[in-house]
Design a protein around this motif. Structure first.
Motif: not given
Length: 315
Positions: A70-73, A152-162
């Protein structure tokens, strides 16, 4: 009588719990083929929850990784196209069915612990991400090597490192360790300081070009920054016009200007039989052929020359 009834309730609860645990264990023990078969059956039934994420959060609310969504897009319910604006959790993890009844039915899981194939996991992501950046994915080396989006991608995160310039190189070099070592050599692009990123040159989702380059070929990619080397020149140096990597290692080198070898050895890869060019250097500090920039003491315009008498790339 009340005591007997209470004992009966406890026994019933214990049996139900054991059956639930057995179901979960059976789910974990399913083969990849059986797991996918069950998931296909669930999709055919299409038994989505009427309560959406509220139903899922009944059990998963205490999981910090789940709540980070819920912190991310992907967790924005007011953004069209976001999973939470539609089927919510089930948009990615599949219809709930009877999953919440003791975990009897499997859900789609992502990442290294998932039993699902990379193709199955990625098909979920590609169901929404259909823009032009993914048009070459199926022919890309990442897809061929069965790399999942979740690696590579983190969906459950405020900021995707990629999506962050300060972390994207760390994501790439987590697998591309050889390139990471080159990035830290004495002569390299400013990748190790994150002043440029891997995706400035490469498309991680694939491209029609060799090495997944963002441009049509190596030289066009290099010219994006090194426009002064583009030409055309009146007098051209053949290996330069063919490919920049004939002389340079784009990820880094122990030699100045990221060249594969120091001059004159670099030049002698082609000019081995060209008179003084193959001369053995005895004292580099007193020899015009070996001191300073060696061959480039005279042939300074190695990328090409527009001078009327620059045929030998000296002016």
């Amino acid at each position: 009588m009340m005591m007997t009834k209470r004992i009966f309730q406890l026994l019933t609860l214990s049996v139900t719990l054991c059956l639930s645990l057995a179901s979960v264990a059976a789910w974990d023990e399913l083969s990849e083929e059986e797991l996918e078969r069950q998931l296909v059956e669930k999709f055919e039934k299409g038994e989505y929850s009427k309560k959406g994420a509220d139903n899922c959060l009944t059990c998963h609310r205490k999981d910090a990784k789940v709540m980070a969504l819920f912190d991310g897009v992907h967790g924005r319910s007011n953004q069209p196209g976001s999973p939470m604006a539609g089927l919510q959790c089930e948009a990615c993890h599949g219809p709930m069915g009877k999953h919440n009844r003791g975990g009897k039915e499997p859900m789609i899981a992502f990442g290294p612990d998932s039993k699902l194939s990379a193709e199955s996991q990625n098909s979920v992501c590609l169901g929404c991400h259909t823009d032009s950046r993914q048009q070459s994915w199926h022919a890309s080396i990442h897809n061929v090597e069965e790399v999942t989006c979740a690696e590579c991608h983190e969906v459950h995160a405020k900021h995707d490192p990629t999506q962050n310039q300060l972390t994207i190189n760390d994501t790439c070099t987590g697998c591309h360790t050889e390139q990471k070592s080159m990035m830290n050599m004495r002569s390299s692009h400013p990748l190790k300081w994150n002043r440029m990123t891997c995706i400035d040159c490469h498309s991680p989702h694939g491209s029609p070009s060799e090495h997944a380059l963002v441009k049509s070929d190596v030289n066009q990619t290099c010219y994006s920054c090194h426009a002064e080397k583009r030409g055309p020149f009146l007098w051209e140096h053949e290996p330069v016009t063919e490919s920049c990597v004939n002389c340079h290692n784009p990820h880094g080198s122990v030699n100045e200007n990221m060249v594969h070898y120091r001059a004159p050895q670099l030049c002698q890869q082609c000019h081995a039989e060209d008179g003084h060019a193959n001369r053995v250097v005895q004292r580099a500090d007193q020899d015009a052929f070996g001191a300073g920039q060696s061959c480039m003491n005279c042939h300074s315009q190695v990328h090409g020359s527009n001078h009327p008498v620059g045929a030998k790339l000296q002016r």
